[in-house]
Design a protein around this motif. Structure first.
Motif, PDB file in Angstrom:
ATOM      1  N   PRO A  19       0.828  -1.226   0.000  1.00 29.17           N
ATOM      2  CA  PRO A  19       0.000   0.000   0.000  1.00 29.17           C
ATOM      3  C   PRO A  19       0.857   1.269   0.000  1.00 29.17           C
ATOM      4  O   PRO A  19       0.320   2.368   0.024  1.00 29.17           O
ATOM      5  CB  PRO A  19      -0.829  -0.118   1.280  1.00 29.17           C
ATOM      6  N   LEU A  20       2.180   1.112  -0.039  1.00 27.69           N
ATOM      7  CA  LEU A  20       3.076   2.274  -0.006  1.00 27.69           C
ATOM      8  C   LEU A  20       3.406   2.779  -1.406  1.00 27.69           C
ATOM      9  O   LEU A  20       4.019   3.838  -1.543  1.00 27.69           O
ATOM     10  CB  LEU A  20       4.378   1.897   0.710  1.00 27.69           C
ATOM     11  N   ALA A  21       2.971   2.039  -2.427  1.00 30.90           N
ATOM     12  CA  ALA A  21       3.369   2.377  -3.797  1.00 30.90           C
ATOM     13  C   ALA A  21       2.471   3.438  -4.403  1.00 30.90           C
ATOM     14  O   ALA A  21       1.961   3.293  -5.515  1.00 30.90           O
ATOM     15  CB  ALA A  21       3.372   1.114  -4.653  1.00 30.90           C
ATOM     16  N   THR A  22       2.287   4.530  -3.676  1.00 31.35           N
ATOM     17  CA  THR A  22       1.516   5.655  -4.214  1.00 31.35           C
ATOM     18  C   THR A  22       1.941   6.918  -3.474  1.00 31.35           C
ATOM     19  O   THR A  22       2.737   6.850  -2.542  1.00 31.35           O
ATOM     20  CB  THR A  22      -0.007   5.394  -4.093  1.00 31.35           C
ATOM     21  N   GLY A  23       1.428   8.063  -3.918  1.00 33.54           N
ATOM     22  CA  GLY A  23       1.781   9.318  -3.266  1.00 33.54           C
ATOM     23  C   GLY A  23       1.376   9.298  -1.797  1.00 33.54           C
ATOM     24  O   GLY A  23       0.416   8.640  -1.414  1.00 33.54           O
ATOM     25  N   THR A  24       2.128  10.026  -0.971  1.00 38.49           N
ATOM     26  CA  THR A  24       1.906   9.903   0.467  1.00 38.49           C
ATOM     27  C   THR A  24       0.646  10.588   0.978  1.00 38.49           C
ATOM     28  O   THR A  24       0.101  10.189   2.003  1.00 38.49           O
ATOM     29  CB  THR A  24       3.149  10.371   1.264  1.00 38.49           C
ATOM     30  N   SER A  25       0.174  11.617   0.265  1.00 37.77           N
ATOM     31  CA  SER A  25      -1.081  12.265   0.678  1.00 37.77           C
ATOM     32  C   SER A  25      -1.622  13.064  -0.494  1.00 37.77           C
ATOM     33  O   SER A  25      -0.912  13.321  -1.471  1.00 37.77           O
ATOM     34  CB  SER A  25      -0.845  13.205   1.859  1.00 37.77           C
ATOM     35  N   MET A  26      -2.873  13.449  -0.373  1.00 36.80           N
ATOM     36  CA  MET A  26      -3.498  14.289  -1.391  1.00 36.80           C
ATOM     37  C   MET A  26      -2.724  15.589  -1.557  1.00 36.80           C
ATOM     38  O   MET A  26      -2.528  16.082  -2.656  1.00 36.80           O
ATOM     39  CB  MET A  26      -4.918  14.642  -0.970  1.00 36.80           C
ATOM     40  N   GLY A  27      -2.310  16.165  -0.445  1.00 39.85           N
ATOM     41  CA  GLY A  27      -1.644  17.460  -0.475  1.00 39.85           C
ATOM     42  C   GLY A  27      -0.272  17.382  -1.135  1.00 39.85           C
ATOM     43  O   GLY A  27       0.084  18.228  -1.959  1.00 39.85           O
ATOM     44  N   ILE A  28       0.504  16.364  -0.772  1.00 36.17           N
ATOM     45  CA  ILE A  28       1.826  16.221  -1.387  1.00 36.17           C
ATOM     46  C   ILE A  28       1.670  15.915  -2.880  1.00 36.17           C
ATOM     47  O   ILE A  28       2.409  16.437  -3.715  1.00 36.17           O
ATOM     48  CB  ILE A  28       2.668  15.127  -0.685  1.00 36.17           C
ATOM     49  N   HIS A  29       0.680  15.115  -3.209  1.00 33.19           N
ATOM     50  CA  HIS A  29       0.438  14.833  -4.627  1.00 33.19           C
ATOM     51  C   HIS A  29       0.143  16.135  -5.364  1.00 33.19           C
ATOM     52  O   HIS A  29       0.698  16.424  -6.434  1.00 33.19           O
ATOM     53  CB  HIS A  29      -0.719  13.844  -4.808  1.00 33.19           C
ATOM     54  N   GLU A  30      -0.744  16.924  -4.776  1.00 33.77           N
ATOM     55  CA  GLU A  30      -1.116  18.185  -5.412  1.00 33.77           C
ATOM     56  C   GLU A  30       0.081  19.137  -5.483  1.00 33.77           C
ATOM     57  O   GLU A  30       0.201  19.930  -6.415  1.00 33.77           O
ATOM     58  CB  GLU A  30      -2.280  18.814  -4.627  1.00 33.77           C
ATOM     59  N   SER A  31       0.972  19.025  -4.521  1.00 36.98           N
ATOM     60  CA  SER A  31       2.160  19.892  -4.575  1.00 36.98           C
ATOM     61  C   SER A  31       2.974  19.590  -5.829  1.00 36.98           C
ATOM     62  O   SER A  31       3.576  20.490  -6.420  1.00 36.98           O
ATOM     63  CB  SER A  31       3.035  19.707  -3.326  1.00 36.98           C
TER      64      SER A  31
END
Lengths: 497, 497
Positions: free
Chosen positions: B281-293
């Motif tokens: 489950p770690l193979a994705t961006g760490t949070s919505m906010g960091i992804h959006e950054s």
């Protein structure tokens, strides 16, 4: 909110169908759109989901639902679903888990070894894998059981009801008739000239023509789509999402035109299955052979017909190079129906195609029946090709190594292609008694044809077994005479002998 | 061949990831290629697979593996995977099964009611559903628990570590700065002229430009693809299959250019996650906010920058109408950076965007905190819009009904957009100390930038929590000053005040 056993059973079938839709989409994606670097991961995902389907099919739960429900309900969809699920359960349960897993591993190894062997024209490197595959299949056939010939057990997977003794009644007869016909064709004074078909056919134009033809056939683009691929196929994810793929050769329009129509025939079958079969194992074509009868019906009995081009030649010309403006329809029609024995099955014309199948059938039957050995295959292959088609491969890559089927362990599959062809001729004969096919085709509206096929065949999905369906539709069992008559009549006219 | 508990746990995670890849592909397909008639069936299949994921996440098996493995192994990937799985287990297990199922049904009903309500500009018909959704979310927040504000429990789902008290430190400050800046901009003597950007931009040309830019960003087309859609998104099926979608408006090139770059930013994150996290489950961006950054970093801090166009204006002109030949870069640059308060969030410019988020944040926080009621939303929405942006919706369809988020029950999500923006500014500041960003951009080779982001952020996937990552990358916690400084500096220059 306790569920009845029936509800639980249907839920389990729905779960299985859901995995199958996901698997289907992933397979379509891999063969059309998917980025290549993601393929390794995707293969693993496919493995996990396929394992899930296998788990459900062989689960104790499935077994107990079947046992509890059998004979308890008269709903025909339930009855047939139970039969189908039970057959799958029995078939799979008879193979020890360990052997099954070894076989899955072997298949995937053998396929990649085959790819290499074909590239390098090196049968010997593939031979040990093929030997193992044959051994597994013989063992599986013994687990499943058979009455007369061990190969019957394998035939049953693709064409239930068909046995060696049935094939022996028809295949040699067809082979004899076709080889005689081929001889006459070779000697005929008036040969078609395929060079008239040469030219440059831009992909975009071919795409438009393909789409137009699919629409005319009754293919519903709101329940499907057309994409490009390397090895064309049609796939039904559900009856409202049935996708066609094709291949465009800019030097030869025949690849896409006849390929699209062929896959379109498969697609019409899947699009017109009764929605009440959704989420059951019945929501697909009833057998490989019947499926092939639908694709071949459209490809050969419709689109290689003179009447078809009487209507569509103008449309074709709009998408073709200018030179076709001055090419008479007659020459065009004769050229697209040129008979020319080739080494490669998938490039074969409609007359010699069945002979390619005979070669494969005879060899795999003899392998499974232990009359020949894998090491003898290349020589026997070449001998039979020469005998039946008059051409002899110089390399195994254009001979015994050409098809992927055996590398995937698919023994018993090849006969379906020839059976489909015979079914198609038989179906065409029946249809022609009720519908003036030439007139309908000339008018360019295939609705009547498509509706006829839907009402007699498509809607039933797997509710009827192939031979039961054939008997109901045509009033008789497998009869190869219709195919022979059709080809004789057609090629006498084209080659004028 | 007995498996250890660790192997069993990893296998279960792999099974879950496999369903997720299948779900992702089905979702991508539905939003790009899938025939519309198949959608009903597809939704049911999606339902079955999502249920499977939920079953795994909340299974006794999962719980027992977590309990057995916790503290037993120091492999960091295992440790973090256990943490992630445990958090999901606890979160989900706290909601009674019956309530969860009711909520899923409500979500799907509410979304379709919202679509209708938005079309008909009829908030009242949607109100009862929204009320129910708010009640559920309040209850869920109580099940999950929180220290200070009930809304914290919801924020945690999207941006772990972020709380109301943290947001209250930064949001009002940013709001004040931005509204003041906006006032100055409105009064500035030198306004950009967006009419210079008008013209006809054929789709095929836009497509080529989009592809070219993605390649320059370092997006790997062998591990992804670009397709057209209605509401653009990027989706990672696995790190070697990360797909971007975009939308082409033939009257306004900005939609595709900035949209593609935005989604490309998301995609680079997913493409560059360490392969050793695959099937966890770690193979994705760490949070919505960091992804959006990451998406905003590329969209705003790179592609809306003067240096970017100094390099790319020539390339752009090759794909644009002739009139741009005579349009000076300066005018072009100022026009694409026009600030103009709008009613619709997704059409907002980079300066007013955060103000849209503040409106939503304040309202949803007050709803969950029971300071306001759903029935008061339309009026409060309009009031806040007028206060912060100086524009007031005349209809709820361009006001409180514009976004789908609440209809899907996604309370706590909106702040991530603004947080992502602040993170991006903070990251840009740090990067600029190590890399001469303008020079790199002018040279048109973003490799350095992409590699910097990969080494500091992308590779870690979910191995680090968002605020932990931010602190490690930038050396400090959330600090909105960088964003305010950046915007002030940039817009002072553009509007010359």
């Amino acid at each position: 909110m306790t569920q009845t056993v029936k509800e639980k059973f249907l839920d389990l079938l729905k779960e299985q169908s859901s995995y199958e839709e996901a698997i289907g989409l992933m397979a379509w994606d891999m063969r059309t759109k998917a980025p290549k670097k993601g393929m390794d991961n995707r293969s693993e995902v496919l493995g996990v989901l396929s394992e899930k389907v296998h788990e459900i099919q062989t689960s104790d739960k499935m077994k107990s639902y079947i046992d509890e429900l059998k004979g308890q309900d008269e709903d025909p969809v339930l009855v047939k679903s139970l039969e189908e699920a039970e057959e799958t359960y029995n078939k799979t349960a008879k193979i020890p888990g360990k052997e099954y897993r070894e076989y899955v591993t072997l298949q995937s190894k053998a396929e990649s070894m085959w790819t290499e062997a074909k590239d390098k024209n090196d049968f010997e490197s593939f031979r040990p894998y093929l030997e193992e595959l044959v051994e597994f299949n013989k063992r599986f056939a013994d687990y499943w059981g058979y009455k007369e010939h061990r190969y019957d057990a394998l035939l049953h997977n693709y064409e239930p009801g068909i046995t060696v003794s049935k094939l022996e009644e028809v295949f040699p007869r067809v082979r004899k008739a076709l080889t005689e016909l081929l001889d006459q064709i070779k000697k005929a004074p008036k040969q078609p000239d395929p060079s008239v078909l040469e030219g440059h056919f831009p992909k975009a134009q071919q795409e438009k023509f393909s789409e137009e033809i699919l629409k005319r056939m009754g293919y519903d683009f709101e329940a499907g789509r057309l994409d490009e691929t390397v090895h064309p196929f049609a796939i039904g994810l559900n009856s409202n999402d049935v996708r066609v793929t094709t291949k465009y050769d800019e030097k030869d329009f025949r690849t896409a035109v006849f390929g699209t129509i062929h896959e379109g025939g498969h697609a019409l079958y899947e699009q017109n299955i009764d929605p009440k079969l959704t989420f059951t194992p019945l929501a697909t074509g009833t057998s490989m052979g019947i499926h092939e009868s639908q694709s071949l019906f459209w490809e050969n009995f419709i689109s290689r017909r003179e009447a078809f081009w009487q209507n569509h030649y103008e449309l074709f010309k709009r998408h073709a190079p200018e030179k076709f403006e001055s090419l008479p329809l007659d020459q065009f029609y004769r050229a697209i129906n040129e008979v020319k024995p080739s080494l490669i099955r998938i490039e074969a014309d409609e007359l010699t195609y069945c002979l390619h199948i005979m070669v494969r059938y005879e060899l795999e039957k003899a392998l499974i029946g232990e009359e020949i050995e894998v090491k003898d295959l290349p020589e026997l292959w070449n001998k039979k090709m020469e005998e039946y088609l008059g051409v002899k491969p110089e390399m195994d890559s254009e001979g015994v190594l050409q098809d992927i089927h055996w590398a995937g362990g698919d023994f018993g599959y090849f006969p379906s292609y020839a059976l489909g062809y015979m079914y198609a001729a038989q179906i065409e004969k029946t249809m022609s008694k009720e519908i003036d096919i030439n007139r309908v085709i000339e008018q360019g509206d295939f609705k009547q044809i498509q509706e006829w096929l839907t009402s007699r065949i498509h809607q039933y999905g797997k509710m009827k077994k192939p031979l039961e369906l054939l008997e109901e539709v045509t009033g008789e069992g497998l009869n190869p005479d219709y195919l022979v008559d059709y080809l004789t009549h057609k090629y006498k006219h084209i080659y004028q002998f």
